[in-house]
Motif scaffolding. Structure first.
Motif, PDB file in Angstrom:
ATOM      1  N   LEU A  34      84.412  40.112  18.245  1.00 53.63           N
ATOM      2  CA  LEU A  34      82.959  40.161  18.437  1.00 53.63           C
ATOM      3  C   LEU A  34      82.572  41.202  19.490  1.00 53.63           C
ATOM      4  O   LEU A  34      81.539  41.858  19.375  1.00 53.63           O
ATOM      5  CB  LEU A  34      82.440  38.777  18.846  1.00 53.63           C
ATOM      6  N   SER A  35      83.407  41.336  20.514  1.00 54.94           N
ATOM      7  CA  SER A  35      83.140  42.337  21.540  1.00 54.94           C
ATOM      8  C   SER A  35      83.229  43.743  20.960  1.00 54.94           C
ATOM      9  O   SER A  35      82.382  44.593  21.235  1.00 54.94           O
ATOM     10  CB  SER A  35      84.139  42.181  22.692  1.00 54.94           C
ATOM     11  N   ILE A  36      84.240  43.973  20.143  1.00 58.46           N
ATOM     12  CA  ILE A  36      84.374  45.272  19.488  1.00 58.46           C
ATOM     13  C   ILE A  36      83.188  45.521  18.557  1.00 58.46           C
ATOM     14  O   ILE A  36      82.716  46.659  18.408  1.00 58.46           O
ATOM     15  CB  ILE A  36      85.701  45.338  18.708  1.00 58.46           C
ATOM     16  N   ALA A  37      82.669  44.446  17.960  1.00 57.57           N
ATOM     17  CA  ALA A  37      81.523  44.568  17.046  1.00 57.57           C
ATOM     18  C   ALA A  37      80.223  44.883  17.777  1.00 57.57           C
ATOM     19  O   ALA A  37      79.214  45.205  17.127  1.00 57.57           O
ATOM     20  CB  ALA A  37      81.370  43.289  16.230  1.00 57.57           C
ATOM     21  N   GLY A  38      80.220  44.762  19.117  1.00 55.37           N
ATOM     22  CA  GLY A  38      79.047  45.158  19.878  1.00 55.37           C
ATOM     23  C   GLY A  38      78.270  44.044  20.548  1.00 55.37           C
ATOM     24  O   GLY A  38      77.257  44.307  21.208  1.00 55.37           O
ATOM     25  N   LEU A  39      78.708  42.787  20.433  1.00 57.59           N
ATOM     26  CA  LEU A  39      77.999  41.702  21.099  1.00 57.59           C
ATOM     27  C   LEU A  39      78.359  41.672  22.585  1.00 57.59           C
ATOM     28  O   LEU A  39      79.517  41.885  22.949  1.00 57.59           O
ATOM     29  CB  LEU A  39      78.348  40.353  20.455  1.00 57.59           C
ATOM     30  N   PRO A  40      77.378  41.431  23.467  1.00 63.45           N
ATOM     31  CA  PRO A  40      77.649  41.361  24.913  1.00 63.45           C
ATOM     32  C   PRO A  40      78.620  40.227  25.238  1.00 63.45           C
ATOM     33  O   PRO A  40      78.614  39.171  24.582  1.00 63.45           O
ATOM     34  CB  PRO A  40      76.270  41.098  25.522  1.00 63.45           C
ATOM     35  N   VAL A  41      79.445  40.444  26.256  1.00 62.72           N
ATOM     36  CA  VAL A  41      80.454  39.454  26.635  1.00 62.72           C
ATOM     37  C   VAL A  41      79.813  38.122  27.009  1.00 62.72           C
ATOM     38  O   VAL A  41      80.285  37.050  26.593  1.00 62.72           O
ATOM     39  CB  VAL A  41      81.313  39.981  27.804  1.00 62.72           C
ATOM     40  N   ILE A  42      78.722  38.162  27.787  1.00 64.37           N
ATOM     41  CA  ILE A  42      78.072  36.919  28.217  1.00 64.37           C
ATOM     42  C   ILE A  42      77.573  36.133  27.005  1.00 64.37           C
ATOM     43  O   ILE A  42      77.681  34.899  26.956  1.00 64.37           O
ATOM     44  CB  ILE A  42      76.902  37.220  29.176  1.00 64.37           C
ATOM     45  N   GLU A  43      77.040  36.829  26.031  1.00 64.41           N
ATOM     46  CA  GLU A  43      76.577  36.165  24.816  1.00 64.41           C
ATOM     47  C   GLU A  43      77.735  35.515  24.065  1.00 64.41           C
ATOM     48  O   GLU A  43      77.616  34.394  23.561  1.00 64.41           O
ATOM     49  CB  GLU A  43      75.866  37.169  23.905  1.00 64.41           C
ATOM     50  N   PHE A 192      78.148  22.449  30.558  1.00 60.19           N
ATOM     51  CA  PHE A 192      77.831  23.145  31.794  1.00 60.19           C
ATOM     52  C   PHE A 192      77.817  24.654  31.575  1.00 60.19           C
ATOM     53  O   PHE A 192      76.881  25.345  31.992  1.00 60.19           O
ATOM     54  CB  PHE A 192      78.867  22.787  32.868  1.00 60.19           C
ATOM     55  N   ALA A 193      78.846  25.174  30.903  1.00 56.22           N
ATOM     56  CA  ALA A 193      78.908  26.614  30.645  1.00 56.22           C
ATOM     57  C   ALA A 193      77.737  27.064  29.779  1.00 56.22           C
ATOM     58  O   ALA A 193      77.143  28.121  30.029  1.00 56.22           O
ATOM     59  CB  ALA A 193      80.237  26.961  29.975  1.00 56.22           C
ATOM     60  N   SER A 194      77.403  26.282  28.771  1.00 59.18           N
ATOM     61  CA  SER A 194      76.275  26.633  27.890  1.00 59.18           C
ATOM     62  C   SER A 194      74.973  26.709  28.678  1.00 59.18           C
ATOM     63  O   SER A 194      74.177  27.641  28.510  1.00 59.18           O
ATOM     64  CB  SER A 194      76.146  25.607  26.764  1.00 59.18           C
ATOM     65  N   MET A 195      74.751  25.740  29.546  1.00 55.62           N
ATOM     66  CA  MET A 195      73.509  25.670  30.313  1.00 55.62           C
ATOM     67  C   MET A 195      73.411  26.819  31.316  1.00 55.62           C
ATOM     68  O   MET A 195      72.361  27.460  31.451  1.00 55.62           O
ATOM     69  CB  MET A 195      73.434  24.327  31.043  1.00 55.62           C
ATOM     70  N   VAL A 196      74.506  27.098  32.024  1.00 56.91           N
ATOM     71  CA  VAL A 196      74.499  28.142  33.048  1.00 56.91           C
ATOM     72  C   VAL A 196      74.381  29.532  32.438  1.00 56.91           C
ATOM     73  O   VAL A 196      73.675  30.406  32.963  1.00 56.91           O
ATOM     74  CB  VAL A 196      75.772  28.044  33.918  1.00 56.91           C
ATOM     75  N   LEU A 197      75.054  29.757  31.322  1.00 58.39           N
ATOM     76  CA  LEU A 197      75.103  31.091  30.730  1.00 58.39           C
ATOM     77  C   LEU A 197      73.901  31.410  29.840  1.00 58.39           C
ATOM     78  O   LEU A 197      73.637  32.585  29.572  1.00 58.39           O
ATOM     79  CB  LEU A 197      76.385  31.245  29.917  1.00 58.39           C
ATOM     80  N   ALA A 198      73.186  30.391  29.386  1.00 57.11           N
ATOM     81  CA  ALA A 198      72.086  30.608  28.449  1.00 57.11           C
ATOM     82  C   ALA A 198      71.060  31.637  28.940  1.00 57.11           C
ATOM     83  O   ALA A 198      70.704  32.551  28.187  1.00 57.11           O
ATOM     84  CB  ALA A 198      71.404  29.277  28.128  1.00 57.11           C
ATOM     85  N   PRO A 199      70.557  31.550  30.185  1.00 60.49           N
ATOM     86  CA  PRO A 199      69.554  32.541  30.622  1.00 60.49           C
ATOM     87  C   PRO A 199      70.082  33.972  30.595  1.00 60.49           C
ATOM     88  O   PRO A 199      69.360  34.897  30.214  1.00 60.49           O
ATOM     89  CB  PRO A 199      69.237  32.090  32.059  1.00 60.49           C
ATOM     90  N   PHE A 200      71.346  34.159  30.999  1.00 60.85           N
ATOM     91  CA  PHE A 200      71.931  35.499  31.005  1.00 60.85           C
ATOM     92  C   PHE A 200      72.189  36.001  29.589  1.00 60.85           C
ATOM     93  O   PHE A 200      71.996  37.180  29.282  1.00 60.85           O
ATOM     94  CB  PHE A 200      73.231  35.493  31.806  1.00 60.85           C
ATOM     95  N   ALA A 201      72.617  35.079  28.722  1.00 62.59           N
ATOM     96  CA  ALA A 201      72.888  35.464  27.335  1.00 62.59           C
ATOM     97  C   ALA A 201      71.602  35.875  26.620  1.00 62.59           C
ATOM     98  O   ALA A 201      71.564  36.899  25.924  1.00 62.59           O
ATOM     99  CB  ALA A 201      73.559  34.301  26.593  1.00 62.59           C
ATOM    100  N   PHE A 202      70.527  35.107  26.804  1.00 64.82           N
ATOM    101  CA  PHE A 202      69.273  35.412  26.125  1.00 64.82           C
ATOM    102  C   PHE A 202      68.605  36.660  26.696  1.00 64.82           C
ATOM    103  O   PHE A 202      67.856  37.351  25.996  1.00 64.82           O
ATOM    104  CB  PHE A 202      68.331  34.215  26.214  1.00 64.82           C
ATOM    105  N   HIS A 204      70.064  39.365  27.454  1.00 64.15           N
ATOM    106  CA  HIS A 204      70.696  40.554  26.853  1.00 64.15           C
ATOM    107  C   HIS A 204      71.133  40.255  25.414  1.00 64.15           C
ATOM    108  O   HIS A 204      72.146  40.768  24.951  1.00 64.15           O
ATOM    109  CB  HIS A 204      71.900  40.983  27.690  1.00 64.15           C
ATOM    110  N   TRP A 205      70.347  39.448  24.729  1.00 63.75           N
ATOM    111  CA  TRP A 205      70.741  38.952  23.410  1.00 63.75           C
ATOM    112  C   TRP A 205      70.776  40.062  22.367  1.00 63.75           C
ATOM    113  O   TRP A 205      69.890  40.901  22.282  1.00 63.75           O
ATOM    114  CB  TRP A 205      69.782  37.855  22.964  1.00 63.75           C
ATOM    115  N   VAL A 206      71.846  40.047  21.585  1.00 60.19           N
ATOM    116  CA  VAL A 206      71.985  40.957  20.442  1.00 60.19           C
ATOM    117  C   VAL A 206      72.265  40.094  19.224  1.00 60.19           C
ATOM    118  O   VAL A 206      73.293  39.405  19.164  1.00 60.19           O
ATOM    119  CB  VAL A 206      73.136  41.964  20.641  1.00 60.19           C
ATOM    120  N   TRP A 207      71.359  40.119  18.254  1.00 59.65           N
ATOM    121  CA  TRP A 207      71.539  39.286  17.069  1.00 59.65           C
ATOM    122  C   TRP A 207      72.697  39.804  16.208  1.00 59.65           C
ATOM    123  O   TRP A 207      72.774  41.005  15.954  1.00 59.65           O
ATOM    124  CB  TRP A 207      70.273  39.256  16.226  1.00 59.65           C
ATOM    125  N   PRO A 208      73.602  38.926  15.800  1.00 64.11           N
ATOM    126  CA  PRO A 208      74.660  39.336  14.866  1.00 64.11           C
ATOM    127  C   PRO A 208      74.027  39.908  13.605  1.00 64.11           C
ATOM    128  O   PRO A 208      73.049  39.352  13.081  1.00 64.11           O
ATOM    129  CB  PRO A 208      75.398  38.018  14.578  1.00 64.11           C
TER     130      PRO A 208
END
Length: 300
Positions: A34-43, A192-202, A204-208
């Motif tokens: 997924l990283s090679i495909a271009g999705l951000p690591v945090i996402e 916990f990881a989902s809750m903490v990372l959600a703001p950062f993921a959204f 810089h969100w890149v739709w598959p």
């Protein structure tokens, strides 16, 4: 939720642990792809844990009820979940630049680092033989990362950071062993990881942009949840001393994935360092087994 009684079915336990190890390789493979495909690591990390949380909750909630969300050791559980989240972020980030065989091999030194950290944190007594084995294990890590060589990549620092953080995860996992439900550990860590990372993921969100990417995302969450459930079931069927060496079989699955999916062959340095790390880890495991018939379960 009551803890299920231990069963003595070593063969099925080993098979379930081998399945779990292959599924853990599937997590790293999906993340790198997924990283090679271009999705951000945090996402990618967010999607990995959100999928895990949904599947784990769906698996445990019908039989155990809301009790899975109640922790007997919330402070340690939060610390443990933080370590796991940071570990995954650093590992996935490193995977963006490094072969999967390299990150996997360095990660094998996690139990070795834990042995050293357990002295000041848990007050464990470690003899000179295991100290020597720890030093040999870190020499193996140096062989893999080759800081003296032009082939050294800065992303290897992330793998080393991951090694330290994973050790903290190992330590906190030992601290709540026998105190916390397995279901609670999975739901808390993934939630916990989902809750903490959600703001950062959204942010810089890149739709598959393809069905294939969505399938890999779903598979990654399934690999995480199913792998941990399988590993938990394995520890109900066999002693940790029997299951611990199964983690080293991941070097084979990681090598095959590297060759056939990413067209990357392991270098001689990686193989040599891996042999030293595995040998050191196996020696530490054997010494621990001699000291106790029921050593702490390895991290899953």
């Amino acid at each position: 939720m009551s803890i299920k009684p231990r069963e003595d079915r070593a063969t099925s336990g080993v098979l379930m642990m081998l399945l779990a190890v292959m599924l853990f390789t599937g997590i790293d493979t999906s993340a790198k792809w997924l990283s090679i495909a271009g999705l951000p690591v945090i996402e990618i990390v967010f999607l990995r844990y959100f999928g895990h949380f949904i599947l784990a909750t769906g698996y445990y909630l019908p039989t155990s009820g809301p009790a899975i969300f109640v922790s007997n050791a919330p402070r340690i559980q939060l610390l443990r979940s933080t370590f796991l989240c940071l570990s995954t972020v650093s590992n996935f980030w490193a995977l963006k630049y490094l072969p999967i065989t390299v990150t996997t091999t360095i990660a094998f030194a996690g139990p070795i680092a834990t042995t050293l950290l357990a002295i000041p944190i848990l007050g464990e007594r470690v003899g000179i033989h295991r100290i020597i084995a720890v030093c040999c294990g870190f020499f193996g890590v140096l062989l893999v990362i080759q800081p003296w060589n032009a082939a050294f990549h800065p992303a290897m620092i992330l793998s080393l950071f991951n090694l330290v953080i994973v050790s903290g995860y190992f330590i906190t996992t030992r601290m709540i062993a026998g105190v916390e439900r397995n279901a609670t550990q999975q739901v808390w860590s993934s939630g916990f990881a989902s809750m903490v990372l959600a703001p950062f993921a959204f942010a810089h969100w890149v739709w598959p942009d393809s069905i294939t990417q969505w399938l890999v995302i779903v598979a990654m969450g399934a690999f995480g949840a199913t792998g941990h459930i399988s590993a938990t079931a394995a520890h109900r069927r066999a002693d940790a001393s029997i299951l611990a060496p199964m983690f080293y079989t991941q070097v084979f699955s990681a090598t095959l994935v590297g060759i056939f999916i990413f067209d990357t062959w392991p270098t001689l340095w990686t193989l040599a360092g891996g042999a030293v790390i595995i040998g050191s880890g196996a020696y530490i495991w054997q010494r621990t087994r001699r000291k106790s018939k029921a050593p702490p379960a390895p991290l899953v």
